[in-house]
Write a protein that holds these residues in place. Sequence first.
Motif, PDB file in Angstrom:
ATOM      1  N   TYR A  15    -123.800  41.711  43.268  1.00 56.26           N
ATOM      2  CA  TYR A  15    -124.379  40.779  44.235  1.00 56.26           C
ATOM      3  C   TYR A  15    -123.382  40.582  45.364  1.00 56.26           C
ATOM      4  CZ  TYR A  15    -128.099  39.691  40.985  1.00 56.26           C
ATOM      5  OH  TYR A  15    -129.180  39.790  40.161  1.00 56.26           O
ATOM      6  N   LYS A  51    -115.431  37.648  36.451  1.00 56.01           N
ATOM      7  CA  LYS A  51    -115.992  39.012  36.432  1.00 56.01           C
ATOM      8  C   LYS A  51    -117.107  39.204  37.475  1.00 56.01           C
ATOM      9  CE  LYS A  51    -119.663  38.654  33.128  1.00 56.01           C
ATOM     10  NZ  LYS A  51    -120.280  38.867  31.891  1.00 56.01           N
ATOM     11  N   HIS A  61    -125.255  33.597  46.085  1.00 53.72           N
ATOM     12  CA  HIS A  61    -126.018  34.460  45.169  1.00 53.72           C
ATOM     13  C   HIS A  61    -125.490  34.260  43.752  1.00 53.72           C
ATOM     14  CE1 HIS A  61    -122.413  36.883  45.384  1.00 53.72           C
ATOM     15  NE2 HIS A  61    -122.552  37.009  46.698  1.00 53.72           N
ATOM     16  N   GLY A  94    -113.495  35.911  42.625  1.00 49.43           N
ATOM     17  CA  GLY A  94    -114.177  37.038  41.997  1.00 49.43           C
ATOM     18  C   GLY A  94    -113.338  38.307  41.986  1.00 49.43           C
ATOM     19  N   MET A 107    -118.193  31.970  51.516  1.00 52.15           N
ATOM     20  CA  MET A 107    -118.660  32.061  52.900  1.00 52.15           C
ATOM     21  C   MET A 107    -120.174  31.812  52.947  1.00 52.15           C
ATOM     22  SD  MET A 107    -116.359  34.791  54.873  1.00 52.15           S
ATOM     23  CE  MET A 107    -117.139  36.273  54.329  1.00 52.15           C
ATOM     24  N   PRO A 125    -114.031  28.697  46.753  1.00 51.88           N
ATOM     25  CA  PRO A 125    -114.212  29.004  48.183  1.00 51.88           C
ATOM     26  C   PRO A 125    -115.278  30.080  48.384  1.00 51.88           C
ATOM     27  CG  PRO A 125    -112.121  29.921  47.374  1.00 51.88           C
ATOM     28  CD  PRO A 125    -112.795  29.276  46.198  1.00 51.88           C
ATOM     29  N   HIS A 162    -121.673  34.016  43.147  1.00 50.47           N
ATOM     30  CA  HIS A 162    -121.109  32.690  43.430  1.00 50.47           C
ATOM     31  C   HIS A 162    -121.451  31.713  42.301  1.00 50.47           C
ATOM     32  CE1 HIS A 162    -121.748  34.167  47.757  1.00 50.47           C
ATOM     33  NE2 HIS A 162    -120.440  33.993  47.683  1.00 50.47           N
ATOM     34  N   ASP A 173    -113.846  41.156  44.716  1.00 51.97           N
ATOM     35  CA  ASP A 173    -112.956  41.323  45.873  1.00 51.97           C
ATOM     36  C   ASP A 173    -111.532  41.414  45.335  1.00 51.97           C
ATOM     37  OD1 ASP A 173    -114.834  40.838  48.317  1.00 51.97           O
ATOM     38  OD2 ASP A 173    -115.378  39.351  46.826  1.00 51.97           O
ATOM     39  N   ILE A 226    -120.621  40.031  38.902  1.00 48.61           N
ATOM     40  CA  ILE A 226    -122.018  39.920  38.446  1.00 48.61           C
ATOM     41  C   ILE A 226    -122.841  40.951  39.218  1.00 48.61           C
ATOM     42  CG2 ILE A 226    -123.982  38.345  38.142  1.00 48.61           C
ATOM     43  CD1 ILE A 226    -121.449  37.492  36.579  1.00 48.61           C
TER      44      ILE A 226
HETATM   45  P1  AMP Z   1    -117.694  35.360  49.613  1.00 53.08           P
HETATM   46  O1  AMP Z   1    -118.687  34.273  49.851  1.00 53.08           O
HETATM   47  O2  AMP Z   1    -118.248  36.732  49.729  1.00 53.08           O
HETATM   48  O3  AMP Z   1    -116.419  35.153  50.393  1.00 53.08           O
HETATM   49  O4  AMP Z   1    -117.272  35.240  48.082  1.00 53.08           O
HETATM   50  C1  AMP Z   1    -116.798  34.038  47.535  1.00 53.08           C
HETATM   51  C2  AMP Z   1    -116.258  34.320  46.158  1.00 53.08           C
HETATM   52  O5  AMP Z   1    -117.295  34.868  45.341  1.00 53.08           O
HETATM   53  C3  AMP Z   1    -115.115  35.331  46.151  1.00 53.08           C
HETATM   54  O6  AMP Z   1    -114.113  34.905  45.245  1.00 53.08           O
HETATM   55  C4  AMP Z   1    -115.798  36.598  45.678  1.00 53.08           C
HETATM   56  O7  AMP Z   1    -114.935  37.506  45.041  1.00 53.08           O
HETATM   57  C5  AMP Z   1    -116.828  36.045  44.712  1.00 53.08           C
HETATM   58  N1  AMP Z   1    -117.940  36.997  44.516  1.00 53.08           N
HETATM   59  C6  AMP Z   1    -118.637  37.652  45.480  1.00 53.08           C
HETATM   60  N2  AMP Z   1    -119.565  38.480  44.922  1.00 53.08           N
HETATM   61  C7  AMP Z   1    -119.437  38.342  43.582  1.00 53.08           C
HETATM   62  C8  AMP Z   1    -120.113  38.929  42.468  1.00 53.08           C
HETATM   63  N3  AMP Z   1    -121.094  39.817  42.608  1.00 53.08           N
HETATM   64  N4  AMP Z   1    -119.733  38.561  41.218  1.00 53.08           N
HETATM   65  C9  AMP Z   1    -118.728  37.638  41.050  1.00 53.08           C
HETATM   66  N5  AMP Z   1    -118.059  37.054  42.062  1.00 53.08           N
HETATM   67  C10 AMP Z   1    -118.403  37.395  43.313  1.00 53.08           C
END
Ligand code: AMP
Length: 269
Positions: free
Chosen positions: A179, A169, A30, A143, A26, A24, A33, A146, A171
Amino acid sequence: MKIFKSINKLNKQVNFKANIGFVPTMGALHKGHMSLIDSSKKKCNKTLVTIFVNPSQFNKKSDYIKYPKILSNDLKILRKKKVDYVFIPQINEIYKNKKNMKISINSKDKIMCAKFRKGHFEGVLAVINQLLGIIRAKYMFLGIKDYQQLYLIRKFIKNKFDTKIIACKTIRDKNHLAYSSRNLLLSKNDLIKASKVIKKIKFIYNKIKKNINNSKEINDIKNQISNSGIKIEYLQIRNKYNLSKKYNKYNFKIFIAFYINKVRLIDNF
Ligand code: AMP
């Protein structure tokens, strides 16, 4: 790569009995993801990515409006990654079933982001509840970046869905900054400021690892960050297993939420 915009088509065309990995997001994709997608591709036969900027998890409307939305670029990246399925739900469809959308969290869990972003995790859990009802995936990749979200989703789905969570983990870029889609809202200079904060947090982390009782030094660093004009929303050390304040040097985690130019960033070590 198959792109779905309706639940109906997704249900008809995806075999959920197969070993499916669910990522999942949003959007505004990057390298963080990408690493989740790589993990899913390694472990599962098919990978399904959702892109949904969920309005109910934004406690401020302006934050929702500002949140980066670059769908055509995201689809290019996902095609290149050879993702099998992309689901881009429509807001109406997700919010159709109002009953499933009312989720509350324990008062004990109303800490850190749950305290400062009222209603945020209720919104996150409501969408995860809806999505897992549709996407009966074997694995879901989340990730550690969060961490509180990971913790609450894990707790929420435990006795409700068969989907297993794989924690991935964080990144980081070459300056140790994690990121984040929100980094797109920052200038080069802001990114440097943010990475300086992160280096200081990593420094605190290493200090605590060596000696748990150094609250004076921690306070000094907190002051250094605040004095450089950066607003810290919270900087807390907690037990990584239950998020309580009872921790030792083997089970602690350090969490920060801070603002650079009105952009809110979170991280943990
Ligand atoms: P988001 O699009 O921000 O809702 O994130 C989607 C998924 O990507 C979530 O499970 C986040 O924890 C994970 N995520 C966001 N940034 C990073 C990162 N820098 N390294 C690893 N996973 C990430």
